[in-house]
Structure formats: C-alpha cells, structure tokens
Write an enzyme that holds these catalytic residues in place. Structure first.
Site, PDB file in Angstrom:
ATOM      1  CG  ASP A 152      -1.618  -1.333   1.400  1.00  0.00           C
ATOM      2  OD1 ASP A 152      -2.434  -1.672   0.539  1.00  0.00           O
ATOM      3  OD2 ASP A 152      -1.312  -2.062   2.370  1.00  0.00           O
ATOM      4  CG  HIS A 188      -3.265  -5.149   3.270  1.00  0.00           C
ATOM      5  ND1 HIS A 188      -2.870  -4.307   2.260  1.00  0.00           N
ATOM      6  CD2 HIS A 188      -3.523  -6.340   2.671  1.00  0.00           C
ATOM      7  CE1 HIS A 188      -2.874  -4.947   1.117  1.00  0.00           C
ATOM      8  NE2 HIS A 188      -3.278  -6.178   1.331  1.00  0.00           N
TER       9      HIS A 188
HETATM   10  N1  LIG Z   1      -0.550  -8.104   2.445  1.00  0.00           N
HETATM   11  C1  LIG Z   1      -0.533  -7.898   1.141  1.00  0.00           C
HETATM   12  O1  LIG Z   1      -0.234  -6.778   0.685  1.00  0.00           O
HETATM   13  C2  LIG Z   1      -0.864  -8.993   0.160  1.00  0.00           C
HETATM   14  C3  LIG Z   1      -0.633  -8.785  -1.201  1.00  0.00           C
HETATM   15  C4  LIG Z   1      -0.950  -9.798  -2.109  1.00  0.00           C
HETATM   16  C5  LIG Z   1      -1.485 -11.008  -1.657  1.00  0.00           C
HETATM   17  N2  LIG Z   1      -1.696 -11.173  -0.329  1.00  0.00           N
HETATM   18  C6  LIG Z   1      -2.220 -12.442   0.181  1.00  0.00           C
HETATM   19  O2  LIG Z   1      -1.175 -13.419   0.148  1.00  0.00           O
HETATM   20  C7  LIG Z   1      -1.769 -14.733   0.168  1.00  0.00           C
HETATM   21  C8  LIG Z   1      -1.099 -15.628  -0.889  1.00  0.00           C
HETATM   22  O3  LIG Z   1      -1.400 -15.152  -2.167  1.00  0.00           O
HETATM   23  P1  LIG Z   1      -0.971 -15.976  -3.493  1.00  0.00           P
HETATM   24  O4  LIG Z   1      -1.455 -15.163  -4.630  1.00  0.00           O
HETATM   25  O5  LIG Z   1       0.440 -16.387  -3.427  1.00  0.00           O
HETATM   26  O6  LIG Z   1      -1.925 -17.248  -3.338  1.00  0.00           O
HETATM   27  P2  LIG Z   1      -1.780 -18.685  -4.044  1.00  0.00           P
HETATM   28  O7  LIG Z   1      -3.107 -19.356  -3.910  1.00  0.00           O
HETATM   29  O8  LIG Z   1      -1.170 -18.546  -5.403  1.00  0.00           O
HETATM   30  O9  LIG Z   1      -0.708 -19.415  -3.128  1.00  0.00           O
HETATM   31  C9  LIG Z   1      -0.967 -19.736  -1.802  1.00  0.00           C
HETATM   32  C10 LIG Z   1      -0.135 -20.943  -1.473  1.00  0.00           C
HETATM   33  O10 LIG Z   1      -0.252 -21.160  -0.073  1.00  0.00           O
HETATM   34  C11 LIG Z   1      -0.318 -22.565   0.120  1.00  0.00           C
HETATM   35  N3  LIG Z   1      -0.898 -22.804   1.452  1.00  0.00           N
HETATM   36  C12 LIG Z   1      -2.193 -22.813   1.807  1.00  0.00           C
HETATM   37  N4  LIG Z   1      -2.313 -23.112   3.108  1.00  0.00           N
HETATM   38  C13 LIG Z   1      -1.059 -23.287   3.586  1.00  0.00           C
HETATM   39  C14 LIG Z   1      -0.537 -23.631   4.851  1.00  0.00           C
HETATM   40  N5  LIG Z   1      -1.330 -23.866   5.901  1.00  0.00           N
HETATM   41  N6  LIG Z   1       0.801 -23.738   4.989  1.00  0.00           N
HETATM   42  C15 LIG Z   1       1.628 -23.529   3.938  1.00  0.00           C
HETATM   43  N7  LIG Z   1       1.180 -23.217   2.700  1.00  0.00           N
HETATM   44  C16 LIG Z   1      -0.156 -23.092   2.533  1.00  0.00           C
HETATM   45  C17 LIG Z   1      -1.140 -23.078  -1.044  1.00  0.00           C
HETATM   46  O11 LIG Z   1      -0.932 -24.473  -1.263  1.00  0.00           O
HETATM   47  C18 LIG Z   1      -0.598 -22.225  -2.176  1.00  0.00           C
HETATM   48  O12 LIG Z   1       0.504 -22.833  -2.824  1.00  0.00           O
HETATM   49  C19 LIG Z   1      -3.259 -14.507  -0.046  1.00  0.00           C
HETATM   50  O13 LIG Z   1      -3.938 -14.576   1.207  1.00  0.00           O
HETATM   51  C20 LIG Z   1      -3.322 -13.103  -0.613  1.00  0.00           C
HETATM   52  O14 LIG Z   1      -4.567 -12.493  -0.393  1.00  0.00           O
HETATM   53  C21 LIG Z   1      -1.386 -10.208   0.585  1.00  0.00           C
HETATM   54  O1  LIG Z   2      -6.252  -7.280  -2.637  1.00  0.00           O
HETATM   55  C1  LIG Z   2      -5.976  -8.463  -2.435  1.00  0.00           C
HETATM   56  O2  LIG Z   2      -6.815  -9.302  -2.108  1.00  0.00           O
HETATM   57  C2  LIG Z   2      -4.536  -8.910  -2.600  1.00  0.00           C
HETATM   58  C3  LIG Z   2      -3.597  -8.018  -1.883  1.00  0.00           C
HETATM   59  O3  LIG Z   2      -3.944  -7.846  -0.544  1.00  0.00           O
HETATM   60  C4  LIG Z   2      -3.412  -6.692  -2.562  1.00  0.00           C
HETATM   61  O4  LIG Z   2      -3.499  -5.657  -1.906  1.00  0.00           O
HETATM   62  O5  LIG Z   2      -3.127  -6.680  -3.780  1.00  0.00           O
END
Ligand SMILES: NC(=O)c1ccc[n+]([C@@H]2O[C@H](COP(=O)([O-])OP(=O)(O)OC[C@H]3O[C@@H](n4cnc5c(N)ncnc54)[C@H](O)[C@@H]3O)[C@@H](O)[C@H]2O)c1
Ligand SMILES: O=C(O)C[C@H](O)C(=O)O
Length: 329
Positions: A160, A188
């Site tokens: 952000d 967030h």
């Molecule tokens: N804070 C932020 O700014 C931000 C930004 C982008 C994404 N995210 C979040 O990050 C997370 C991951 O996103 P992604 O696009 O990589 O998702 P994704 O679905 O591509 O990958 C998630 C991975 O986590 C694994 N997983 C699920 N449960 C698990 C556990 N208990 N232990 C270990 N691994 C586990 C899954 O098998 C998968 O490979 C999501 O919750 C997404 O919303 C946060």
């Molecule tokens: O918005 C989402 O769900 C993914 C991530 O937290 C983001 O900010 O891009």
C-alpha cells in the site's frame, strides 16, 4: 569471512507470490548482497510437488548466496532455526470479496504457525505476515507465540505504501524517489488511510503541493485502498510480483534501516500511540535501525486524518473480536 547463512522460512512457497519471491531472496535482495541464505519452504501436501519444481529452478540459477533448500509440510520443521519468516501461504480473495471475508478460511492457518514459530524459531526471529487479512492473521500468530517478543510479528502494508508513493509521484510529475515520509495507517483493507499530510515531495509538503482535497478524498485514497481489487479485476488473480516486491522491501528495510529523513509503513503491534488501542496490529509510520523499529512520534493528526485512522482501527477491533469469537485467539 564466511558468514553463517540466515534461515528464511517461506510459507505458501508453491503459490504465485512464492514464485515471485523465492528467486529474489536467493539472489540476495532480501537481506543484502553479502548475506548467504538457507530457504525452508512450507507447503500443504498438495503443494509439495510444485515447491520441489521451484526448488529445482532455484538450483538451476546457481545463486552464490543460496546455501540450501528444505521443503516440508511440517510447520515445526519449516520454522526450525528460522531467523526470518514470511507467512504467505493462505487463500487469496477473488472478485467481489473483501480481504476480511478470508478470516474464517485463513485464520486457522496462523495459530499453529505462530506456535511452531514460538517452539522452533531462532531467538532473533522476525515475522512478516502477507496472507490476508494480514493484520489480523499476524495478531493470531503473535498470540500463539508467548515466548517471542510481540514486536517481532508484523503485517505487510508496504505494498500500500509503495502504491501510494507511485500515485502521488504520478500526480505531481515527480519521481518516486522524490516522495518521502508517506504513511499508511490502519488495516491492509479498503479502510486503510494513506496519509500525505506529513509526506514531502522534493523537500516540500506533499498535501500543500497537491492542494486539492477533492482529489485526495475521491481519487488518491480510494485508488490506493482499492488497488488490490482493481488488480484482481484486471489480471484475474491477486497481485503477486508487486506483493513479493513489497515483502522484500519490508524485510530489507527492517533489517537494514530506513534512510535518513524518511520513514516507512509497517503493520505492528500497537503500543497505544496515536490513540490506536494497545495490542492490535495496525499500520504506523516507523523508522528502522539495527534490526529494530520505532513508531514516528509527535505527528499532528488533523480532523481529516483522525476520522479515517479511527475508521480503519475500528475495523481492526471488529476483526480481533471476530477471531476471538471464532476461538482463534
Ligand atoms: N498483504 C498484502 O499486501 C498482500 C498482497 C498480495 C497477496 N496477499 C495475500 O497473500 C496470500 C497468498 O497469495 P498468493 O497469490 O500467493 O496465493 P496462491 O493461492 O497462489 O498461493 C498460496 C499458497 O499457499 C499454500 N498454502 C495454503 N495453506 C497453507 C498452509 N497452511 N501452509 C503452507 N502453505 C499453505 C497453497 O498451497 C498455495 O501454494 C493470499 O492470502 C493473498 O490475499 C497479501
Ligand atoms: O487485494 C488483495 O486481495 C490482494 C492483496 O492484498 C493486494 O493488496 O493486492
């Protein structure tokens, strides 16, 4: 001099953020170009094979700093001796969802991982929670790690922060490097508050340089706060490379320090500063030095900012109460 490798644990290693993140860690961008790393990758059983494929590719890069890769579905093994833990593994939201809607799907992941960190990680462990809803998941993990200082658990609002810098630089026709002292307050989520009242642009106050409260309220703030949803809409999947980049920035800044005359934004356990109730994990302006951070104190909060900070903090309190009633903390 040969340095002992730093153990970095990444959960969700086979996911899309994991794929964008691991190569940057192994190349030295997370901790520094002279810091060898060992990677511990945690996945659920169905993700192990894909994680092995990624590990093969990491080998094929012949990164000089990469001193080993362990892949496991055991949290105790994954966090054994961890110095840095990136908790990415969680379900992403899809179109039409708010991040808070993921609490019941993802909240259950973070208690056991917090306990595994408590029982197995190194004394200097630093944790960044990326999996959404990141602030409250970080709170869940922290509450399960009573032996780890609470300030080692952080949530990612750096994406952000970076988004806000990019939007502001574009508006004012300056480079991103000209923008300093921007703050993300709160959660967030769509209630987050990107604050430019203390930000500086090429040495001048950013709010004065913009001089357009309508743009601030109706364009800048919603664009930053809803950027994640806009990316899901455009890409058909949630942000990955920019999220991995922000995770790298967050840890790099935590370990290596903020630049003189600047600060960053991190989701951290509140000490009550700026009227944010103690104990919740909220984003604040922080400076970092020698692997520690401090909240920037003494900023004057105007009425425009106060109401927005309060709204985001209110949402964090609701999320905390929701995970309490689910028995997750
Ligand atoms: N804070 C932020 O700014 C931000 C930004 C982008 C994404 N995210 C979040 O990050 C997370 C991951 O996103 P992604 O696009 O990589 O998702 P994704 O679905 O591509 O990958 C998630 C991975 O986590 C694994 N997983 C699920 N449960 C698990 C556990 N208990 N232990 C270990 N691994 C586990 C899954 O098998 C998968 O490979 C999501 O919750 C997404 O919303 C946060
Ligand atoms: O918005 C989402 O769900 C993914 C991530 O937290 C983001 O900010 O891009």
């Amino acid at each position: 001099m040969t340095r002992t490798p730093v153990t970095v644990t990444v959960t969700g290693a086979a996911g899309q953020i994991g794929y964008a993140l691991l190569f940057r860690i192994a190349s030295g961008q997370l901790l520094g170009a002279d810091v060898p790393v060992k990677l511990n990758l945690l996945e659920i059983p169905q993700g192990l094979k894909a994680a092995e494929g990624t590990a093969m590719e990491l080998d094929d890069c012949a990164f000089p700093l990469l001193r080993g890769i362990e892949i496991t579905d055991s949290a105790d093994k994954a966090f054994d001796g961890a110095n840095v833990a990136l908790l990415v593994g969680a379900r992403p939201r899809t179109a039409g969802m708010e991040r808070g809607d993921l609490l019941s799907a993802n909240g259950g992941i973070f208690g056991p991982q917090g306990k595994a960190i408590n029982d197995n990680a190194a004394d200097d462990i630093k944790v960044l929670v990326v999996g959404n809803p990141a602030n409250t998941n970080a709170l869940i993990a922290q509450q399960h790690a009573p032996d780890v200082p609470a300030d080692r658990f952080t949530a990612m609002t750096r994406l952000d922060h970076n988004r806000a810098i990019a939007q502001l630089a574009k508006k004012l026709g300056v480079t991103v490097e000209d923008v300093k002292k921007l703050t993300i307050w709160g959660n967030h989520s769509a209630t987050q508050y990107p604050d430019i009242f203390h930000a500086e642009v090429a040495g001048k106050n950013a709010a004065e340089a913009v001089n357009d409260e309508k743009w601030l309220a109706e364009d800048f703030i919603p664009t930053v706060a809803k950027r994640g949803a806009a990316i899901i809409e455009a890409r058909g999947a949630s942000s990955a490379a920019s999220a991995a980049n922000a995770a790298v920035d967050h840890v790099h800044t935590w370990v290596n320090g903020t630049a003189e005359g600047d600060w960053t934004s991190m989701g951290i356990v509140s000490d009550g500063s700026y009227g944010v109730p103690e104990g919740i994990i909220s984003s604040f302006p922080v400076t970092t030095r020698d692997g520690r951070f401090e909240i920037v104190q003494g900023l004057e909060i105007n009425d425009f900012s106060r109401s927005r900070i309060d709204a985001s903090v209110h949402e964090l309190i609701e999320e905390r109460d929701a995970v309490r009633s689910l028995g997750l903390i």
